[in-house]
Every structure is written in structure tokens, then in C-alpha cells.
Design an enzyme around this catalytic site. Structure first.
Site, short mmCIF file in Angstrom:
data_model
loop_
_atom_site.label_atom_id
_atom_site.label_comp_id
_atom_site.label_asym_id
_atom_site.label_seq_id
_atom_site.Cartn_x
_atom_site.Cartn_y
_atom_site.Cartn_z
N LEU A 213 0.54 -9.30 7.29
CA LEU A 213 -0.02 -10.14 6.23
C LEU A 213 -0.17 -9.40 4.90
O LEU A 213 -0.83 -9.87 3.98
CB LEU A 213 -1.37 -10.72 6.67
CG LEU A 213 -1.30 -11.55 7.96
CD1 LEU A 213 -2.68 -12.04 8.34
CD2 LEU A 213 -0.33 -12.71 7.82
N CYS A 214 0.47 -8.26 4.80
CA CYS A 214 0.41 -7.44 3.58
C CYS A 214 1.45 -7.94 2.58
O CYS A 214 2.60 -8.16 2.93
CB CYS A 214 0.68 -5.99 3.97
SG CYS A 214 0.39 -4.82 2.67
N HIS A 215 1.03 -8.12 1.33
CA HIS A 215 1.95 -8.57 0.28
C HIS A 215 2.96 -7.48 -0.07
O HIS A 215 2.58 -6.31 -0.17
CB HIS A 215 1.17 -8.92 -1.00
CG HIS A 215 0.31 -10.11 -0.87
ND1 HIS A 215 -0.97 -10.04 -0.39
CD2 HIS A 215 0.54 -11.41 -1.16
CE1 HIS A 215 -1.50 -11.25 -0.39
NE2 HIS A 215 -0.60 -12.11 -0.85
N ASP B 269 6.19 14.51 14.87
CA ASP B 269 7.55 14.37 15.39
C ASP B 269 8.33 15.68 15.28
O ASP B 269 9.03 16.08 16.21
CB ASP B 269 8.29 13.25 14.66
CG ASP B 269 9.70 13.07 15.17
OD1 ASP B 269 9.88 12.92 16.40
OD2 ASP B 269 10.63 13.08 14.35
N MET C 166 -3.25 -0.45 1.39
CA MET C 166 -2.43 -0.42 2.61
C MET C 166 -1.24 0.51 2.44
O MET C 166 -0.84 1.20 3.39
CB MET C 166 -1.98 -1.83 2.99
CG MET C 166 -3.13 -2.76 3.36
SD MET C 166 -4.22 -2.08 4.63
CE MET C 166 -3.10 -1.96 6.01
N GLU C 167 -0.68 0.57 1.25
CA GLU C 167 0.45 1.46 0.99
C GLU C 167 0.03 2.92 1.08
O GLU C 167 0.76 3.75 1.64
CB GLU C 167 1.07 1.14 -0.37
CG GLU C 167 1.84 -0.16 -0.41
CD GLU C 167 0.99 -1.44 -0.37
OE1 GLU C 167 1.57 -2.51 -0.15
OE2 GLU C 167 -0.25 -1.37 -0.56
#
EC number: 4.6.1.17
Length: 161
Positions: free
Chosen positions: A75-77, A128, A113-114
Site C-alpha cells: 500500500l506504499c505510494h 548475504d 518507508m523508502e
């Protein structure tokens, strides 16, 4: 406490309508860390890891991840990033790599969020690249430490920085 914004009146998930929000300069800063064995940290610092420059690759991975956030978080733009800086530093006690990301945009919705996604993916990249020599690495402390722009104004986590 505020209500959750990603649910409609029926309780169904939806993307928040930001169409009426003002376009403003928005900044978010997030951080996190990965702890490891001292030998793993020494390998990272020496630059002799057989896979290459661990911190350099993690930095690029974080930047790339910030640009893919809306594809990963349902739901992130999708937003137009104007700046992303991934800072990686090491510490001896506990042996760790710290990641701090600053993300910026001029838009109608925040850039938290980014920044958070960039931190997570940068740390995952360290994991990793080093998992063959250290399975005990632990990621943690991922959090937002600063947010500015938009109608909610400036927010800072106390004791951060």
C-alpha cells in the site's frame, strides 16, 4: 491514538488518497545495525572478502531498494526520490555495522518507508555477503529517527543521532 489510515470504513485495505495534500520537501532518516563475530568485522574492514567490497555493495543495494519500495510494500505510494544517502560505519563493541539512511522527496506523501527499506536491504546485503563465514549475525534496531515535511511537521526520536 490515531486511527489506521490504510483501511476503509468496511475494514478493507486500500491505498490512502494523498491527492489533496500539498507538495512539500520531505525528509526521513532511518537506522539499524547488524552484529557479527569480530573476525567477520575484520574481514569487512580489510576489504579482502572474496565477494568484494561489502560496505560498497551494501550501500548500492540500499539505494536500489529505496527506489523499489512501492513494489515491495503493497500500500506504499510510488514516489519520486530526490536524494538517498546510505551511510555505513563499523564499531568494535559489539562488533557491528551501523546503517543510517537519509531519503528525500518533494511530494504529497512521506519518505519513511523508502528510508526504512533501504536500511533493511543494506543490512541484508551485509548478511548475504558474509553468511558463509558467520551464521550468527543478527540484524536489529531498525527504526525511524527523523521525519520532516508535510502536515504533521517535524518528528525526531529522542536520543538519536
Amino acid at each position: 491514538m490515531s486511527t489506521l489510515t490504510h483501511f476503509n470504513a468496511k475494514g478493507e485495505a486500500h491505498m490512502v488518497d494523498v491527492g489533496d495534500k500539498s507538495v512539500t520537501h520531505r525528509v526521513a532518516v532511518a537506522e539499524g545495525h547488524i552484529t557479527m563475530e569480530p573476525e567477520t568485522l575484520a574481514l569487512i574492514r580489510s576489504g579482502t572478502h572474496k565477494k568484494g567490497d561489502v560496505l560498497g555493495i551494501a550501500r548500492v543495494a540500499g539505494i536500489m531498494a529505496s527506489k523499489k519500495t512501492s513494489e515491495l510494500v503493497p500500500l506504499c505510494h510510488p514516489i519520486s526520490l530526490t536524494h538517498v544517502e546510505v551511510e555505513l560505519s563499523t564499531a568494535d563493541s559489539p562488533p557491528s555495522v551501523h546503517c543510517r539512511v537519509t531519503a528525500e522527496t518533494r511530494g504529497q506523501t512521506g519518505v519513511e518507508m523508502e528510508a526504512l527499506t533501504a536500511v533493511q536491504v543494506a543490512l541484508l546485503t551485509v548478511y548475504d555477503m558474509c553468511k558463509a563465514v558467520d551464521r550468527f549475525m543478527t540484524m536489529g534496531g531498525v527504526r525511524l529517527v527523523h521525519k520532516s515535511g508535510g502536515k504533521s511537521g517535524t518528528w525526531d526520536l529522542k536520543g538519536s543521532g
